[in-house]
Design a protein around this motif. Structure first.
Motif, PDB file in Angstrom:
ATOM      1  N   VAL A 155      36.157  46.581  35.982  1.00 46.65           N
ATOM      2  CA  VAL A 155      34.873  47.130  36.416  1.00 46.65           C
ATOM      3  C   VAL A 155      33.991  45.947  36.797  1.00 46.65           C
ATOM      4  O   VAL A 155      33.601  45.156  35.930  1.00 46.65           O
ATOM      5  CB  VAL A 155      34.206  47.957  35.292  1.00 46.65           C
ATOM      6  CG1 VAL A 155      32.843  48.451  35.738  1.00 46.65           C
ATOM      7  CG2 VAL A 155      35.114  49.100  34.858  1.00 46.65           C
ATOM      8  N   THR A 188      35.878  41.142  44.684  1.00 46.97           N
ATOM      9  CA  THR A 188      35.552  42.440  44.098  1.00 46.97           C
ATOM     10  C   THR A 188      36.705  43.419  44.286  1.00 46.97           C
ATOM     11  O   THR A 188      37.080  44.149  43.368  1.00 46.97           O
ATOM     12  CB  THR A 188      34.250  42.982  44.715  1.00 46.97           C
ATOM     13  OG1 THR A 188      33.184  42.077  44.407  1.00 46.97           O
ATOM     14  CG2 THR A 188      33.907  44.352  44.182  1.00 46.97           C
ATOM     15  N   THR A 247      38.852  45.157  41.297  1.00 50.39           N
ATOM     16  CA  THR A 247      38.867  46.619  41.243  1.00 50.39           C
ATOM     17  C   THR A 247      40.299  47.147  41.296  1.00 50.39           C
ATOM     18  O   THR A 247      40.666  48.059  40.545  1.00 50.39           O
ATOM     19  CB  THR A 247      38.025  47.192  42.393  1.00 50.39           C
ATOM     20  OG1 THR A 247      36.686  46.691  42.266  1.00 50.39           O
ATOM     21  CG2 THR A 247      37.994  48.709  42.357  1.00 50.39           C
TER      22      THR A 247
END
Length: 174
Positions: A145, A136, A140
């Protein structure tokens, strides 16, 4: 996809004690992958949790590759492999993170994600959350997104969901 088919598929998960080191109970999804109807049931269950508007699936090494690629192929999505060091010819970014039993590093391939691109992260098992949190973070930092993380199994007692930073959808929590 029937509930019975999914229950049968998840019943194939093998528990291996003391792997990869003493004290760890490893959930091995290899028997699920080897069974065509079980694999289909699990991929269908992951698809049921797919957020609308997602265009790309981030696949985590190694078993996450298999579930993510099947999900992407059956739903017209792109797939980006998040790899261990030394596997990619061009690296955009890397992050080192803690595991239940040590540390690891993930790398994001160069030129695969663009700012604003909507993605989901897919892996086989959520334990302490380190791998999902690392992927993640990589997405990011690339400007993507991250809509959510999808996993086949979540080991709820380890509390990994709280480390991920995005909604987590598990096919089954054990």
């Amino acid at each position: 996809m029937s509930s019975a088919a999914l229950d049968r598929a998840l019943g194939l998960v093998r528990e291996v004690t003391d792997f990869p080191e003493p004290g760890v109970l490893f959930r091995d999804l290899t028997p699920v992958l080897a069974d065509p109807s079980a694999l289909r049931a699990v991929v269908d269950a992951l698809a049921d949790r797919l957020p609308p508007g997602v265009r790309t699936v981030l696949a985590l090494e190694a078993r996450g590759f298999l579930f993510a690629a099947a999900l992407a192929a059956t739903h017209g999505l792109g797939v980006v492999p998040v790899r261990k060091p030394g596997k990619l010819p061009a690296v955009a970014d890397r992050v080192t993170f803690d595991l239940e039993y040590g540390t690891a590093t993930f790398e994001l391939p160069a030129d695969t994600l663009v700012p604003g691109q909507r993605v989901v992260v897919v892996d086989d098992v959520l334990a302490t959350g380190g791998t999902l949190a690392a992927a993640t973070l990589l997405a990011t930092r690339a400007g993507a997104v991250v809509e959510s993380a999808l996993v086949v199994l979540e080991i709820g007692a380890l509390g990994g969901r709280g480390r991920v930073g995005v909604p987590v959808h598990a096919v089954r929590t054990v």
